[in-house]
Design a protein around this motif. Structure first.
Motif, PDB file in Angstrom:
ATOM      1  N   ALA A 155      19.370   8.009  40.308  1.00 34.71           N
ATOM      2  CA  ALA A 155      20.438   7.106  40.760  1.00 34.71           C
ATOM      3  C   ALA A 155      21.813   7.704  40.465  1.00 34.71           C
ATOM      4  O   ALA A 155      22.723   7.652  41.307  1.00 34.71           O
ATOM      5  CB  ALA A 155      20.293   5.750  40.076  1.00 34.71           C
ATOM      6  N   LEU A 156      21.972   8.299  39.288  1.00 29.68           N
ATOM      7  CA  LEU A 156      23.264   8.848  38.880  1.00 29.68           C
ATOM      8  C   LEU A 156      23.697  10.004  39.786  1.00 29.68           C
ATOM      9  O   LEU A 156      24.876  10.113  40.138  1.00 29.68           O
ATOM     10  CB  LEU A 156      23.199   9.314  37.425  1.00 29.68           C
ATOM     11  CG  LEU A 156      24.468   9.927  36.843  1.00 29.68           C
ATOM     12  CD1 LEU A 156      25.646   8.975  36.947  1.00 29.68           C
ATOM     13  CD2 LEU A 156      24.249  10.356  35.392  1.00 29.68           C
ATOM     14  N   GLN A 157      22.748  10.852  40.176  1.00 33.93           N
ATOM     15  CA  GLN A 157      23.106  11.966  41.059  1.00 33.93           C
ATOM     16  C   GLN A 157      23.622  11.460  42.400  1.00 33.93           C
ATOM     17  O   GLN A 157      24.568  11.994  42.968  1.00 33.93           O
ATOM     18  CB  GLN A 157      21.907  12.900  41.252  1.00 33.93           C
ATOM     19  CG  GLN A 157      22.145  14.048  42.215  1.00 33.93           C
ATOM     20  CD  GLN A 157      23.283  14.979  41.796  1.00 33.93           C
ATOM     21  OE1 GLN A 157      23.746  14.937  40.658  1.00 33.93           O
ATOM     22  NE2 GLN A 157      23.740  15.817  42.716  1.00 33.93           N
ATOM     23  N   GLY A 158      23.003  10.385  42.911  1.00 34.10           N
ATOM     24  CA  GLY A 158      23.504   9.782  44.148  1.00 34.10           C
ATOM     25  C   GLY A 158      24.905   9.241  43.986  1.00 34.10           C
ATOM     26  O   GLY A 158      25.767   9.400  44.869  1.00 34.10           O
ATOM     27  N   VAL A 159      25.170   8.607  42.843  1.00 30.25           N
ATOM     28  CA  VAL A 159      26.505   8.070  42.566  1.00 30.25           C
ATOM     29  C   VAL A 159      27.523   9.201  42.447  1.00 30.25           C
ATOM     30  O   VAL A 159      28.640   9.115  42.964  1.00 30.25           O
ATOM     31  CB  VAL A 159      26.486   7.210  41.290  1.00 30.25           C
ATOM     32  CG1 VAL A 159      27.905   6.831  40.862  1.00 30.25           C
ATOM     33  CG2 VAL A 159      25.655   5.944  41.524  1.00 30.25           C
ATOM     34  N   THR A 182      21.382   2.011  40.442  1.00 27.46           N
ATOM     35  CA  THR A 182      22.600   2.434  41.154  1.00 27.46           C
ATOM     36  C   THR A 182      23.669   1.353  41.101  1.00 27.46           C
ATOM     37  O   THR A 182      24.863   1.645  40.900  1.00 27.46           O
ATOM     38  CB  THR A 182      22.267   2.778  42.625  1.00 27.46           C
ATOM     39  OG1 THR A 182      21.283   3.813  42.652  1.00 27.46           O
ATOM     40  CG2 THR A 182      23.502   3.225  43.379  1.00 27.46           C
ATOM     41  N   VAL A 183      23.258   0.093  41.276  1.00 27.28           N
ATOM     42  CA  VAL A 183      24.201  -1.031  41.196  1.00 27.28           C
ATOM     43  C   VAL A 183      24.940  -0.998  39.861  1.00 27.28           C
ATOM     44  O   VAL A 183      26.179  -1.110  39.797  1.00 27.28           O
ATOM     45  CB  VAL A 183      23.459  -2.376  41.365  1.00 27.28           C
ATOM     46  CG1 VAL A 183      24.351  -3.545  40.959  1.00 27.28           C
ATOM     47  CG2 VAL A 183      22.999  -2.551  42.809  1.00 27.28           C
ATOM     48  N   GLN A 184      24.201  -0.815  38.770  1.00 34.03           N
ATOM     49  CA  GLN A 184      24.818  -0.833  37.439  1.00 34.03           C
ATOM     50  C   GLN A 184      25.716   0.382  37.206  1.00 34.03           C
ATOM     51  O   GLN A 184      26.767   0.266  36.575  1.00 34.03           O
ATOM     52  CB  GLN A 184      23.727  -0.896  36.370  1.00 34.03           C
ATOM     53  CG  GLN A 184      22.895  -2.171  36.429  1.00 34.03           C
ATOM     54  CD  GLN A 184      21.861  -2.219  35.327  1.00 34.03           C
ATOM     55  OE1 GLN A 184      22.179  -2.401  34.150  1.00 34.03           O
ATOM     56  NE2 GLN A 184      20.603  -2.046  35.700  1.00 34.03           N
ATOM     57  N   LEU A 185      25.305   1.534  37.722  1.00 33.14           N
ATOM     58  CA  LEU A 185      26.122   2.738  37.546  1.00 33.14           C
ATOM     59  C   LEU A 185      27.435   2.628  38.317  1.00 33.14           C
ATOM     60  O   LEU A 185      28.493   3.066  37.834  1.00 33.14           O
ATOM     61  CB  LEU A 185      25.333   3.969  38.007  1.00 33.14           C
ATOM     62  CG  LEU A 185      24.142   4.361  37.124  1.00 33.14           C
ATOM     63  CD1 LEU A 185      23.273   5.394  37.816  1.00 33.14           C
ATOM     64  CD2 LEU A 185      24.627   4.899  35.776  1.00 33.14           C
ATOM     65  N   VAL A 264      25.547   8.274  51.118  1.00 27.83           N
ATOM     66  CA  VAL A 264      24.643   9.130  50.350  1.00 27.83           C
ATOM     67  C   VAL A 264      23.228   8.579  50.489  1.00 27.83           C
ATOM     68  O   VAL A 264      22.980   7.400  50.223  1.00 27.83           O
ATOM     69  CB  VAL A 264      25.042   9.194  48.866  1.00 27.83           C
ATOM     70  CG1 VAL A 264      24.024  10.025  48.082  1.00 27.83           C
ATOM     71  CG2 VAL A 264      26.438   9.788  48.711  1.00 27.83           C
ATOM     72  N   LEU A 265      22.313   9.438  50.914  1.00 31.95           N
ATOM     73  CA  LEU A 265      20.907   9.054  51.031  1.00 31.95           C
ATOM     74  C   LEU A 265      20.158   9.504  49.780  1.00 31.95           C
ATOM     75  O   LEU A 265      19.985  10.699  49.545  1.00 31.95           O
ATOM     76  CB  LEU A 265      20.286   9.691  52.278  1.00 31.95           C
ATOM     77  CG  LEU A 265      18.789   9.432  52.500  1.00 31.95           C
ATOM     78  CD1 LEU A 265      18.506   7.949  52.636  1.00 31.95           C
ATOM     79  CD2 LEU A 265      18.278  10.199  53.711  1.00 31.95           C
ATOM     80  N   VAL A 266      19.727   8.522  48.985  1.00 32.16           N
ATOM     81  CA  VAL A 266      18.914   8.788  47.790  1.00 32.16           C
ATOM     82  C   VAL A 266      17.446   8.549  48.096  1.00 32.16           C
ATOM     83  O   VAL A 266      16.568   9.224  47.567  1.00 32.16           O
ATOM     84  CB  VAL A 266      19.372   7.901  46.611  1.00 32.16           C
ATOM     85  CG1 VAL A 266      18.488   8.110  45.395  1.00 32.16           C
ATOM     86  CG2 VAL A 266      20.828   8.200  46.258  1.00 32.16           C
ATOM     87  N   GLY A 267      17.162   7.560  48.952  1.00 36.91           N
ATOM     88  CA  GLY A 267      15.793   7.215  49.304  1.00 36.91           C
ATOM     89  C   GLY A 267      15.264   8.067  50.443  1.00 36.91           C
ATOM     90  O   GLY A 267      15.671   9.220  50.639  1.00 36.91           O
ATOM     91  N   VAL A 268      14.339   7.478  51.219  1.00 32.32           N
ATOM     92  CA  VAL A 268      13.721   8.180  52.343  1.00 32.32           C
ATOM     93  C   VAL A 268      13.842   7.292  53.574  1.00 32.32           C
ATOM     94  O   VAL A 268      13.347   6.164  53.585  1.00 32.32           O
ATOM     95  CB  VAL A 268      12.232   8.473  52.070  1.00 32.32           C
ATOM     96  CG1 VAL A 268      11.615   9.207  53.261  1.00 32.32           C
ATOM     97  CG2 VAL A 268      12.066   9.287  50.803  1.00 32.32           C
ATOM     98  N   THR A 269      14.525   7.783  54.617  1.00 30.14           N
ATOM     99  CA  THR A 269      14.667   7.019  55.854  1.00 30.14           C
ATOM    100  C   THR A 269      14.567   7.955  57.044  1.00 30.14           C
ATOM    101  O   THR A 269      14.567   9.181  56.900  1.00 30.14           O
ATOM    102  CB  THR A 269      16.039   6.305  55.939  1.00 30.14           C
ATOM    103  OG1 THR A 269      17.063   7.289  56.121  1.00 30.14           O
ATOM    104  CG2 THR A 269      16.330   5.487  54.700  1.00 30.14           C
TER     105      THR A 269
END
Length: 460
Positions: A155-159, A182-185, A264-269
């Motif tokens: 999550a942090l790398q995406g942020v 991610t929300v919390q970061l 930023v795409l962190v997941g898979v779509t």
């Protein structure tokens, strides 16, 4: 020791006894206290394993192209054998754990026996992990909390790629485990956050963290809601943490961003992008790579060559440390992310729950404290209780060191057709030697080559 593996052919989850790994140069040996089953990545692996061959092929078109190329060069029959062998191999599961160091390899200077560390190790009682993929756990952070370190680093790398600044508004599409971290970061960066999902229970957790929410299951239009919340400006950025084959999350992200916004795409779509959506707003689009710089670089991960901090401030290891510091400061709330707890012996039931219950988030696995000394670890696992007689005048008793693809697909099938006695097979991690040992009816599997070299019975 016990380890969790998946059979990719059937999707079956198995808790297997394998030899404890040896500690290698540049590695530390860790006795696991807690690990987290990822509700996203590991559920995706479960679904892949349970799918038929045709569905597996549709999910991995790049692998299909490799298969077609192999058929052209090697022929149909060898290719089919290679596919069956690959799918039959056990896949060790897990990549976010915490425990205590019980041995350090040559060249490791920053860790000592007894240190508590978080790492990207498997779900296993004992793991061997390179030093650049471990981080020391601060005082006041429990093993259960620290087990979320690697997930938090994703999550942090995406942020970090999104480069949020104080006062900006970000939408997080998909508030599963990674999304809620991610929300919390983002909030720790002083941002207003809008959580978007189809799951009302997960949205409640996001709202509890202080995020505005968009419930897709209720028919809300995320673009309209984001536009309304931002006073018509649009979001400064969107982080996509969803897992879906659809292109819709990326298209909606482009529509809800302001001009020159960041996605930023962190997941898979799906990634069939509309050029006009990005061109007219001059949007930035990044695909985040796992835990951060250093990922998939063998020189960094396996050989321990660090990147100079002046040039690469946030490597994957430094991301681990940053997440652990946030836990220590109380800025990452993890209790609400835990939906289930199981002991390691209940692992198959834990994965069954994960597969059936789509509301599952962080599934915690706990490990019973056992022998603490590395010298007491079992590095040999018996596979049969009776010896094999070769039938030759001079008995040939074989030990095999190495349990890779070539051994499993070429050497061992041919050895098994002879009358020799297959006694011991060795692999450093222990998992492959156990799998191939059972398949080809060895007497035992081991993780230390000295078990073969010092065995007076082994003559070949």
């Amino acid at each position: 020791m016990k380890q969790i593996v998946e059979n990719l052919k059937s999707g079956e989850i198995q808790l297997v006894d394998v030899p404890a790994p040896i500690v290698r140069t540049g590695h530390v040996l860790i006795r696991t206290e807690s690990s987290v089953v990822s509700s996203g990545t590991e559920r995706m692996l479960l679904e892949f394993g349970k799918a038929g061959l045709v569905k597996k092929a549709r999910q991995q078109p790049d692998k299909v192209r490799q298969v077609l190329d192999k058929i052209k060069t090697d022929g149909l029959s060898p290719t089919i054998r290679a596919i069956r062998t690959k799918l039959d191999q056990p896949l060790p599961l897990g990549y976010s754990q915490a425990g205590k160091v019980i041995a350090v390899g040559d060249g490791v200077e920053e860790f000592d026996v007894g240190d508590k560390v978080a790492s990207n190790g498997y779900h296993a009682e004992v793991i061997s992990v390179p030093q650049n993929l471990c981080a020391r756990i601060p005082e006041g952070v429990s093993a259960e909390e620290a087990a979320f370190t690697v997930l938090g680093s994703i999550a942090l790398q995406g942020v970090r790629l999104a480069q949020p600044t104080l006062g900006e508004t970000f939408a997080v599409v998909g508030v599963g485990l990674i999304g809620l971290l991610t929300v919390q970061l983002l909030q720790a960066n002083g941002c207003q956050v809008i959580g978007i999902d189809v799951n009302p229970e997960r949205l409640k957790i996001a709202a509890g963290f202080g995020a505005d929410i968009v419930d897709l299951s209720g028919g809300e239009n995320p673009v309209e809601v984001v536009t309304d919340i931002t006073g018509g400006r649009g979001a400064d950025g969107v982080i996509i943490a969803a897992s879906t084959a659809s292109n819709e999350p990326v298209q909606q992200a482009a529509n809800m961003c302001r001009k020159k916004g960041r996605i930023v795409l962190v997941g898979v779509t799906g990634l069939e992008l509309s050029r006009s959506d990005f061109y007219e707003k001059e949007l930035q689009f990044h695909v985040s790579c796992s835990y951060g710089p250093g990922r998939y670089d063998d020189n960094y991960e396996l050989k321990g060559h660090d990147y100079p901090i002046g040039y690469v401030r946030w490597t994957e290891k430094r991301n681990f440390e940053a997440v652990l510091d946030l836990m220590c400061q109380g800025k990452l709330k993890l209790t609400d992310l835990i939906s289930h707890r199981f002991i390691i012996n209940e692992a198959p039931a834990a994965y069954e729950r994960l597969f059936e219950d789509k509301t599952s988030l962080g599934v915690i696995l706990t490990y019973s404290p056992t022998k603490a000394d590395k010298d007491q670890l079992e590095r040999v696992v018996p596979l049969r209780s009776w010896p094999t007689v070769s039938g030759l005048e001079e008995e040939v008793i074989v030990g095999v060191i190495g349990a890779g693809n070539y051994a499993g697909s070429v050497l061992l099938p041919n050895l098994a057709r002879t009358s020799v006695c297959l006694k011991t097979i060795v692999s450093a991690g222990g998992t492959n030697s156990t799998y191939l040992g059972r398949k080809f009816r060895f007497e035992q599997a081991a993780s230390d080559s000295t078990e073969v070299m010092n065995d007076r019975e082994v003559n070949t």
